[in-house]
Design an enzyme around this catalytic site. Structure first.
Site, PDB file in Angstrom:
ATOM      1  N   HIS A 285       0.818  -1.225   0.000  1.00  0.00           N
ATOM      2  CA  HIS A 285       0.000   0.000   0.000  1.00  0.00           C
ATOM      3  C   HIS A 285       0.843   1.263   0.000  1.00  0.00           C
ATOM      4  O   HIS A 285       1.848   1.359   0.674  1.00  0.00           O
ATOM      5  CB  HIS A 285      -1.056  -0.003   1.106  1.00  0.00           C
ATOM      6  CG  HIS A 285      -0.558  -0.041   2.522  1.00  0.00           C
ATOM      7  ND1 HIS A 285      -0.287   1.106   3.241  1.00  0.00           N
ATOM      8  CD2 HIS A 285      -0.314  -1.062   3.361  1.00  0.00           C
ATOM      9  CE1 HIS A 285       0.096   0.768   4.465  1.00  0.00           C
ATOM     10  NE2 HIS A 285       0.100  -0.532   4.564  1.00  0.00           N
ATOM     11  N   ASP A 297       5.844   0.839   7.243  1.00  0.00           N
ATOM     12  CA  ASP A 297       4.439   0.530   6.951  1.00  0.00           C
ATOM     13  C   ASP A 297       3.840   1.557   6.008  1.00  0.00           C
ATOM     14  O   ASP A 297       3.384   2.590   6.441  1.00  0.00           O
ATOM     15  CB  ASP A 297       3.644   0.500   8.259  1.00  0.00           C
ATOM     16  CG  ASP A 297       2.198   0.122   8.038  1.00  0.00           C
ATOM     17  OD1 ASP A 297       1.857  -0.337   6.931  1.00  0.00           O
ATOM     18  OD2 ASP A 297       1.404   0.301   8.970  1.00  0.00           O
ATOM     19  N   GLU A 329      -5.304   1.933   2.363  1.00  0.00           N
ATOM     20  CA  GLU A 329      -5.249   0.719   3.178  1.00  0.00           C
ATOM     21  C   GLU A 329      -5.496   1.087   4.628  1.00  0.00           C
ATOM     22  O   GLU A 329      -6.198   0.397   5.354  1.00  0.00           O
ATOM     23  CB  GLU A 329      -3.877   0.038   3.028  1.00  0.00           C
ATOM     24  CG  GLU A 329      -3.809  -1.364   3.636  1.00  0.00           C
ATOM     25  CD  GLU A 329      -3.380  -1.417   5.099  1.00  0.00           C
ATOM     26  OE1 GLU A 329      -3.350  -2.525   5.662  1.00  0.00           O
ATOM     27  OE2 GLU A 329      -3.088  -0.382   5.699  1.00  0.00           O
ATOM     28  N   GLU A 330      -4.901   2.194   5.045  1.00  0.00           N
ATOM     29  CA  GLU A 330      -4.978   2.589   6.460  1.00  0.00           C
ATOM     30  C   GLU A 330      -6.375   3.068   6.860  1.00  0.00           C
ATOM     31  O   GLU A 330      -6.682   3.148   8.039  1.00  0.00           O
ATOM     32  CB  GLU A 330      -3.932   3.666   6.779  1.00  0.00           C
ATOM     33  CG  GLU A 330      -2.482   3.222   6.526  1.00  0.00           C
ATOM     34  CD  GLU A 330      -1.976   2.147   7.493  1.00  0.00           C
ATOM     35  OE1 GLU A 330      -2.771   1.641   8.299  1.00  0.00           O
ATOM     36  OE2 GLU A 330      -0.781   1.825   7.434  1.00  0.00           O
ATOM     37  N   ASP A 358       3.185  -6.303   3.067  1.00  0.00           N
ATOM     38  CA  ASP A 358       2.927  -5.144   3.918  1.00  0.00           C
ATOM     39  C   ASP A 358       3.808  -5.244   5.164  1.00  0.00           C
ATOM     40  O   ASP A 358       3.590  -6.109   6.002  1.00  0.00           O
ATOM     41  CB  ASP A 358       1.433  -5.152   4.292  1.00  0.00           C
ATOM     42  CG  ASP A 358       0.998  -3.901   5.025  1.00  0.00           C
ATOM     43  OD1 ASP A 358       1.831  -2.989   5.206  1.00  0.00           O
ATOM     44  OD2 ASP A 358      -0.179  -3.838   5.411  1.00  0.00           O
ATOM     45  N   HIS A 452       2.708   2.818  13.218  1.00  0.00           N
ATOM     46  CA  HIS A 452       1.698   3.883  13.178  1.00  0.00           C
ATOM     47  C   HIS A 452       2.079   5.095  14.013  1.00  0.00           C
ATOM     48  O   HIS A 452       1.215   5.818  14.512  1.00  0.00           O
ATOM     49  CB  HIS A 452       0.310   3.349  13.569  1.00  0.00           C
ATOM     50  CG  HIS A 452      -0.294   2.511  12.476  1.00  0.00           C
ATOM     51  ND1 HIS A 452      -1.556   1.983  12.531  1.00  0.00           N
ATOM     52  CD2 HIS A 452       0.221   2.118  11.274  1.00  0.00           C
ATOM     53  CE1 HIS A 452      -1.801   1.297  11.411  1.00  0.00           C
ATOM     54  NE2 HIS A 452      -0.733   1.369  10.652  1.00  0.00           N
TER      55      HIS A 452
HETATM   56 ZN   LIG Z   1       0.361  -1.587   6.365  1.00  0.00          ZN
END
Ligand SMILES: [Zn+2]
Ligand SMILES: *[C@@H]1O[C@H](CO)[C@@H](O)[C@H](O)[C@H]1NC(C)=O
Ligand SMILES: *[C@@H]1O[C@H](CO)[C@@H](O)[C@H](O)[C@H]1NC(C)=O
Ligand SMILES: *[C@@H]1O[C@H](CO)[C@@H](O)[C@H](O)[C@H]1NC(C)=O
Ligand SMILES: *[C@@H]1O[C@H](CO)[C@@H](O)[C@H](O)[C@H]1NC(C)=O
Length: 520
Positions: A285, A297, A329-330, A358, A452
């Site tokens: 992504h 990520d 995606e998030e 991912d 994140h």
């Molecule tokens: Zn991811």
């Protein structure tokens, strides 16, 4: 971060001038029947070979791409005050252009599609839940929750909902004007919030059936949704008991949030060569979360794909290879869902398998393989799992199996009846003592401490893991680009069955995630 060394190319200039400068072909459809006799395919290239493609991969080239991504993430600073590649940001637009432009240098080797779709994004600026005079410290507003009425606190009695709150009949009349208190389980949070809204609740709280928080998402917005929180099981238990004993628990809920829609795009690139009826597909992504630049990520996975797409162009292929860089995606796997839903049955069957890449470079990594099985997932998923097992085994490396439960973009493919699998190196989960012996690193520490977070930056990559896994990705591309021999054919009725079979229902119950957020 100095910006020297990054040529301010047309790409950066374009990206800096904002979304209006973005001019991409609008194409909804996936390629059909690509003409394999297109010009530009110079003769004399060798047929792709796993060892040869793996040999093109090294961490130096990967890291050079990561530096570009890091630079691009900084283009969002003016608006976000920190680097990010969240959808709608200049950092994401820059990522999109970087991938597109890099593919553009490869001439006719790929056909490239930009697939636009509308993504829902939400932002909670403030929230509070007060149960009987005290603030519920561990209550979390769900992603994509609407605000409370007029973005003001609303008052009501906490009202216990029967069973799992998946049926309108579970909601007593007393819920009206009050705050619905609903047990987690059986159906999505979005369904509960909607039923609570229809029953007249001013807000809803979904409490866990087990210890631990509920970091959930409501998913697709509904006009019936009400402001909804998740509450850990251990915090909820005393309130459940008091309500069952007939006590009244006056409560206050407050959410200030916005739910917005924005247009964003997937990038899909397919080799012009190779049998277009039999494609190997892989994806990562292109977007990050709002909080940070997302270099691991999924900078790691999406750049591995790009590096392989570039290197593959020096080879010929027997089967078509289709790369995807998903957007949103998030926000809950939105790009990949949109893509799979947009496929006709005929196009769906051309995808022999989908491989999800991912997070391939987590700093405290484990070599993780999704535990995909033919009795729970489309047939072929297990063969793909074992394909990864074989490779790690042959390299003398350890691996672990991890749940295949909806946390990344494979989910839409599984639901669409397409065999899928993939590898990862770990997110917020904590490395065990056994795993530290298997992979090195530190036990008791998350695989990715910066998952994140703002610190998902250039230091948040283990280059050893990234190179190893990128070679495995190269192996997967090269192997299936040569031949699907020994890999199960798509079943004739797999798509129709996908929506109605017992296997599908079982997967629905087990796939509790929509990306990083719980959904059920
Ligand atoms: Zn991811
Ligand atoms: C909350 O409960 C109290 C006590 O039973 C009751 O007087 C009040 O009307 C209830 N509030 C609402 C909004 O139903
Ligand atoms: C691909 O081949 C060209 C010409 O043979 C060569 O210059 C280039 O370095 C190769 N690219 C890669 C990524 O190996
Ligand atoms: C694999 O794990 C075992 C412990 O389970 C360990 O002794 C061994 O060194 C590991 N192998 C590698 C290559 O790290
Ligand atoms: C990456 O992991 C390897 C193996 O555990 C370790 O030796 C190396 O120090 C790590 N590198 C970084 C930059 O953390």
């Amino acid at each position: 971060m100095t910006l020297k060394g990054f040529a301010l190319s047309g790409l950066a200039a374009l990206a800096l001038s904002g979304a209006t400068a973005l001019h991409v072909p609008e194409q909804q459809q996936v390629p059909i029947g690509v003409d394999s006799k297109v010009q530009g395919l110079k003769p004399g290239k060798p047929l792709v070979d796993s060892d040869a493609l793996q040999a093109t991969i090294n961490s130096k080239n990967l890291f050079a791409r990561a530096k570009k991504l890091w630079w691009l993430a900084h283009m969002s600073k003016e608006e976000y005050n920190h680097p990010t590649r969240v959808i709608g940001s200049k950092g994401h637009l820059g990522t999109f252009l970087y991938i597109s432009q890099t593919l553009g240098t490869l001439g006719d080797y790929y056909r490239v599609w930009h697939q636009p779709f509308t993504a829902v994004t939400g932002y909670v600026s403030e929230s509070r839940l007060v149960l009987d005079q005290s603030v519920a410290q561990h209550a979390q507003p769900m992603s994509l929750t609407p605000p409370t009425k007029n973005k003001e606190p609303v008052h009501g009695n906490l009202t216990l909902v029967s069973n799992d709150g998946c049926d309108a009949g579970d909601y007593p009349a007393l819920v009206s004007g009050n705050i619905a208190f609903i047990k987690r389980g059986t159906c999505p949070f979005g369904t509960k919030s909607e039923l609570a809204g229809k029953a007249g609740a001013v807000a809803a709280v979904v409490y866990n059936y087990e210890d631990g928080p509920v970091a959930g998402t409501l998913g697709e917005p509904s006009r019936h949704h009400v402001a909804t929180f998740g509450l850990p099981g251990e915090d909820a238990r005393p309130f459940v008991q008091r309500l069952q004993a007939g006590e009244t628990i006056p409560s206050i809920a407050y959410v200030d949030s916005v739910v917005d829609q924005i247009v964003t795009r997937n990038i899909v690139a397919q080799t012009t060569q190779g049998d277009p009826e039999n494609c190997v597909m892989l994806g990562g992504h292109s977007d990050s979360v709002d909080a940070g630049p997302g270099i691991n990520d999924d900078g790691s996975g999406s750049l591995t794909l790009l590096e392989i797409a570039v290197n593959l162009a020096n080879f010929t292929v027997n089967n078509c290879v289709r790369f995807a860089w998903w957007s949103a995606e998030e926000e809950g796997l939105l790009g990949s869902y949109h893509y799979v839903k947009s496929l006709s049955a005929e196009e769906n069957r051309k995808i022999r398998l989908f491989m999800d890449y991912d997070m391939l470079a987590s700093p405290n990594f484990a070599y993780q393989i999704y535990d995909a099985r033919n009795d729970e997932h489309p047939v072929g998923s297990q063969e793909l799992r074992d394909f990864y097992v074989d490779w790690y085994t042959r390299q003398g490396l350890n691996y672990t199996f991890i749940p295949f439960d909806g946390r990344s973009d494979y989910d839409g493919f599984i639901r669409g009846g397409i065999p899928a699998g993939g590898i990862a190196t770990g997110a917020e989960g904590v490395k065990t003592v056994e795993e530290a012996a298997m992979f090195g690193g530190e036990d008791g520490v998350p695989y990715d401490v910066c998952y994140h977070e703002l610190c998902d930056n250039l230091q948040n990559l283990n280059l050893t893991a990234w190179e190893v896994n990128s070679k495995l990705v190269a192996h997967s591309v090269a192997t299936f680009a040569r031949s699907f021999e020994g890999f199960p054919k798509r079943a004739v009725d797999d798509i129709t069955l996908a929506a109605s079979s017992a296997k599908h229902d079982a997967y629905e119950k087990k796939a509790k995630y929509r990306g990083s957020k719980l959904f059920i």
